[in-house]
Design a protein around this motif. Structure first.
Motif, mmCIF file in Angstrom:
data_model
loop_
_atom_site.group_PDB
_atom_site.id
_atom_site.type_symbol
_atom_site.label_atom_id
_atom_site.label_comp_id
_atom_site.label_asym_id
_atom_site.label_seq_id
_atom_site.Cartn_x
_atom_site.Cartn_y
_atom_site.Cartn_z
ATOM 1 N N GLU A 81 1.017 -1.156 0.041
ATOM 2 C CA GLU A 81 -0.049 0.028 -0.115
ATOM 3 C C GLU A 81 0.762 1.347 -0.071
ATOM 4 O O GLU A 81 0.545 2.150 -0.763
ATOM 5 C CB GLU A 81 -1.031 0.011 1.206
ATOM 6 C CG GLU A 81 -1.841 1.115 1.236
ATOM 7 C CD GLU A 81 -2.750 1.104 2.550
ATOM 8 O OE1 GLU A 81 -2.903 2.111 3.224
ATOM 9 O OE2 GLU A 81 -3.218 -0.036 2.677
ATOM 10 N N GLN A 82 1.849 1.317 0.707
ATOM 11 C CA GLN A 82 2.949 2.445 0.978
ATOM 12 C C GLN A 82 3.561 2.607 -0.420
ATOM 13 O O GLN A 82 3.711 3.843 -0.942
ATOM 14 C CB GLN A 82 3.765 2.460 1.852
ATOM 15 C CG GLN A 82 2.964 2.251 3.569
ATOM 16 C CD GLN A 82 4.125 2.108 4.507
ATOM 17 O OE1 GLN A 82 4.908 1.264 4.253
ATOM 18 N NE2 GLN A 82 3.895 2.426 5.655
ATOM 19 N N GLN A 83 4.095 1.466 -1.147
ATOM 20 C CA GLN A 83 4.775 1.485 -2.310
ATOM 21 C C GLN A 83 3.688 2.134 -3.632
ATOM 22 O O GLN A 83 3.901 2.909 -4.342
ATOM 23 C CB GLN A 83 4.934 0.446 -2.999
ATOM 24 C CG GLN A 83 6.370 -0.508 -2.282
ATOM 25 C CD GLN A 83 6.496 -1.774 -2.593
ATOM 26 O OE1 GLN A 83 6.072 -2.378 -3.730
ATOM 27 N NE2 GLN A 83 7.272 -2.823 -1.771
ATOM 28 N N SER A 84 2.305 1.839 -3.287
ATOM 29 C CA SER A 84 1.240 2.238 -4.348
ATOM 30 C C SER A 84 1.090 3.725 -3.950
ATOM 31 O O SER A 84 1.150 4.395 -5.330
ATOM 32 C CB SER A 84 0.001 1.370 -4.285
ATOM 33 O OG SER A 84 -0.745 2.069 -5.151
ATOM 34 N N LYS A 85 1.176 3.957 -2.939
ATOM 35 C CA LYS A 85 0.852 5.536 -2.745
ATOM 36 C C LYS A 85 2.207 6.321 -3.080
ATOM 37 O O LYS A 85 2.047 7.589 -3.722
ATOM 38 C CB LYS A 85 0.694 5.883 -1.150
ATOM 39 C CG LYS A 85 -0.705 5.381 -0.846
ATOM 40 C CD LYS A 85 -1.038 5.696 0.728
ATOM 41 C CE LYS A 85 -2.272 5.461 1.189
ATOM 42 N NZ LYS A 85 -2.549 5.466 2.666
#
Length: 182
Positions: A81-85
């Motif tokens: 999720e953090q990578q995606s953001k």
């Protein structure tokens, strides 16, 4: 060694047309040159038994260790999720990197393909492009683990360099007067 590797990778990226952003290449080359100059200071300090240069080298190497260790741990700790953001923020803030990604990965748009937007990919003419986000996310997880692992390895070699510099700094110069302590 790491500095020359960084400079070589930046030149390779420009030479093969993988990177067209001179800002990215400039930063990578600047970091490479900085690390090369710091290594040169350490080498000259060790050859000349110059305590001030060795102390300066030790402090700078310790600061480089702290930054590199922190960035490596952050790369390894990011979840999907953090990578995606992070990727979405990067996508929306850069135009040259977006063009490079679309051209190299043959995709258009980030989450959805919009035929009304400009795209630099070959698939844009046939309007059969897929969005870039799934392709980038597949690569980003692998790249972040690789970069984090390599950075972690080299950060521990840097702390070894700090320790050896600390130990070497207080040794006697064999060419000097045996009773003199530098």
């Amino acid at each position: 060694l790491v500095s020359l590797l960084l400079i070589g990778i930046a030149a390779w990226g420009i030479g093969f047309g993988l990177i067209s952003s001179f800002r990215v290449v400039g930063v990578v080359i600047a970091v490479g040159v900085f690390l090369f100059l710091i290594a040169l200071v350490g080498l000259i300090g060790a050859v000349k038994h110059h305590q001030v240069l060795l102390f300066f080298y030790m402090i700078i190497l310790l600061l480089v260790f702290i930054v590199q260790f922190s960035v490596s741990c952050a790369c390894l700790a990011l979840n999907k999720e953090q990578q995606s953001k992070l990727l979405e923020v990067g996508w929306s803030n850069t135009n040259s990197a977006r063009a490079d990604i679309e051209r190299n990965l043959n995709c258009c748009g980030f989450r959805v393909f919009d035929p009304n937007e400009t795209c630099f990919s070959d698939c844009y003419r046939s309007h059969q492009c897929q969005p870039c986000a799934p392709i980038i996310e597949e690569y980003s997880g692998m790249v972040l683990r690789f970069v984090g692992g390599i950075g972690l390895f080299f950060s521990f070699t840097e702390i070894l360099g700090v320790w050896l510099t600390y130990r070497y700094r207080n040794q006697r110069d064999p060419r000097a007067n045996p009773s003199a302590f530098l």
